[in-house]
Write a protein that holds these residues in place. Structure first.
Motif, PDB file in Angstrom:
ATOM      1  N   LEU A   4      61.853-121.148 -64.048  1.00 24.95           N
ATOM      2  CA  LEU A   4      63.038-121.241 -63.201  1.00 24.95           C
ATOM      3  C   LEU A   4      62.882-122.274 -62.092  1.00 24.95           C
ATOM      4  N   THR A   5      61.728-122.290 -61.452  1.00 28.78           N
ATOM      5  CA  THR A   5      61.487-123.279 -60.395  1.00 28.78           C
ATOM      6  C   THR A   5      61.628-124.683 -60.951  1.00 28.78           C
ATOM      7  N   TYR A  33      68.573-122.140 -70.569  1.00 28.03           N
ATOM      8  CA  TYR A  33      69.476-121.563 -69.572  1.00 28.03           C
ATOM      9  C   TYR A  33      70.847-122.231 -69.652  1.00 28.03           C
ATOM     10  N   ASN A  89      71.757-118.666 -66.258  1.00 25.98           N
ATOM     11  CA  ASN A  89      71.862-117.569 -67.225  1.00 25.98           C
ATOM     12  C   ASN A  89      70.884-117.830 -68.367  1.00 25.98           C
ATOM     13  N   TYR A  90      69.943-116.915 -68.554  1.00 22.83           N
ATOM     14  CA  TYR A  90      68.918-117.074 -69.590  1.00 22.83           C
ATOM     15  C   TYR A  90      69.518-116.841 -70.969  1.00 22.83           C
ATOM     16  N   ASN A 134      70.518-122.170 -56.831  1.00 20.57           N
ATOM     17  CA  ASN A 134      69.344-121.312 -56.815  1.00 20.57           C
ATOM     18  C   ASN A 134      69.174-120.711 -58.206  1.00 20.57           C
ATOM     19  N   SER A 135      68.034-120.158 -58.453  1.00 20.10           N
ATOM     20  CA  SER A 135      67.707-119.689 -59.806  1.00 20.10           C
ATOM     21  C   SER A 135      68.630-118.576 -60.286  1.00 20.10           C
ATOM     22  N   ASN A 136      69.272-117.843 -59.368  1.00 16.24           N
ATOM     23  CA  ASN A 136      70.197-116.778 -59.769  1.00 16.24           C
ATOM     24  C   ASN A 136      71.446-117.320 -60.461  1.00 16.24           C
ATOM     25  N   SER A 137      71.700-118.614 -60.310  1.00 15.70           N
ATOM     26  CA  SER A 137      72.869-119.238 -60.952  1.00 15.70           C
ATOM     27  C   SER A 137      72.637-119.535 -62.429  1.00 15.70           C
TER      28      SER A 137
END
Length: 186
Positions: free
Chosen positions: A79-80, A127, A100-101, A95-98
């Motif tokens: 993610l980073t 993602y 979707n895996y 940010n990583s919450n945006s």
């Protein structure tokens, strides 16, 4: 200085060893990458953003590709790396919450570019990022990307499956993206 990558096992877990990027591609050593596909709803259709790789890229120069992708430096996580690559390549800050895996995939490519053998072995997390932004509003990393282009998702899928555009896109990966957004709207 050469970019160092973690050597990983078939599950994408670092083995504790590292390898220079050039060596990984020369010898076919498994390492990690993050792939981010940018989608938007536009005029009643879902569109996907493709990047056109620079002609100077070490692999697949001048081909349409994933919206943003990159190798994961040793010690960094998926993610980073995905968030960093979006900023570096396209000028997109999220940010990583945006993200979707969609899943992961193993990639195995054997080819030759610029007269040099290329043996790529990647464990990639995939993602999706929903982002409605005009093409001209992306800030492109010019040594990596020549341009970006929005395409109707299903036109892109058809073009990739028929090889009617010059691309380095895996059809199975595009299907992962399709499965994610179709499950969101069913």
């Amino acid at each position: 200085m050469s970019e160092l990558l973690d050597i990983v096992d078939l599950s994408g877990r670092p083995t504790g060893e590292t390898v220079e990027r050039e060596t990984a591609h020369r010898d076919g050593i498994l390492h990690r990458t993050s792939h981010v596909w940018i989608l938007r709803h536009h005029e009643g259709v879902i569109q996907i953003l493709l990047q056109l790789r620079s002609d100077s890229k070490d692999a697949f120069p001048g081909c349409y590709d994933i919206s943003s992708a990159g190798h994961i430096p040793a010690g960094e996580d998926f993610l980073t790396s995905a968030v960093r690559e979006l900023k570096e390549e396209l000028g997109v800050s999220v940010n990583s919450n945006s993200l979707n895996y969609c899943g992961h995939r193993l990639i195995e490519i054997d080819d030759c570019f610029h007269g040099i053998d290329f043996h790529d072995r990647q464990f990639s997390n995939i993602y999706v990022l929903w982002l409605d932004r005009d093409e001209e509003d992306f800030v492109l990393q010019e040594e990596e990307i020549s341009s970006v282009k929005w395409m109707d998702f299903y036109d892109c899928y058809s073009s990739v499956s028929r090889n009617s555009i010059k691309h380095c896109i895996d059809l199975g990966e595009i299907e992962m993206v399709r499965n994610l957004f179709e499950s969101e709207f069913v």
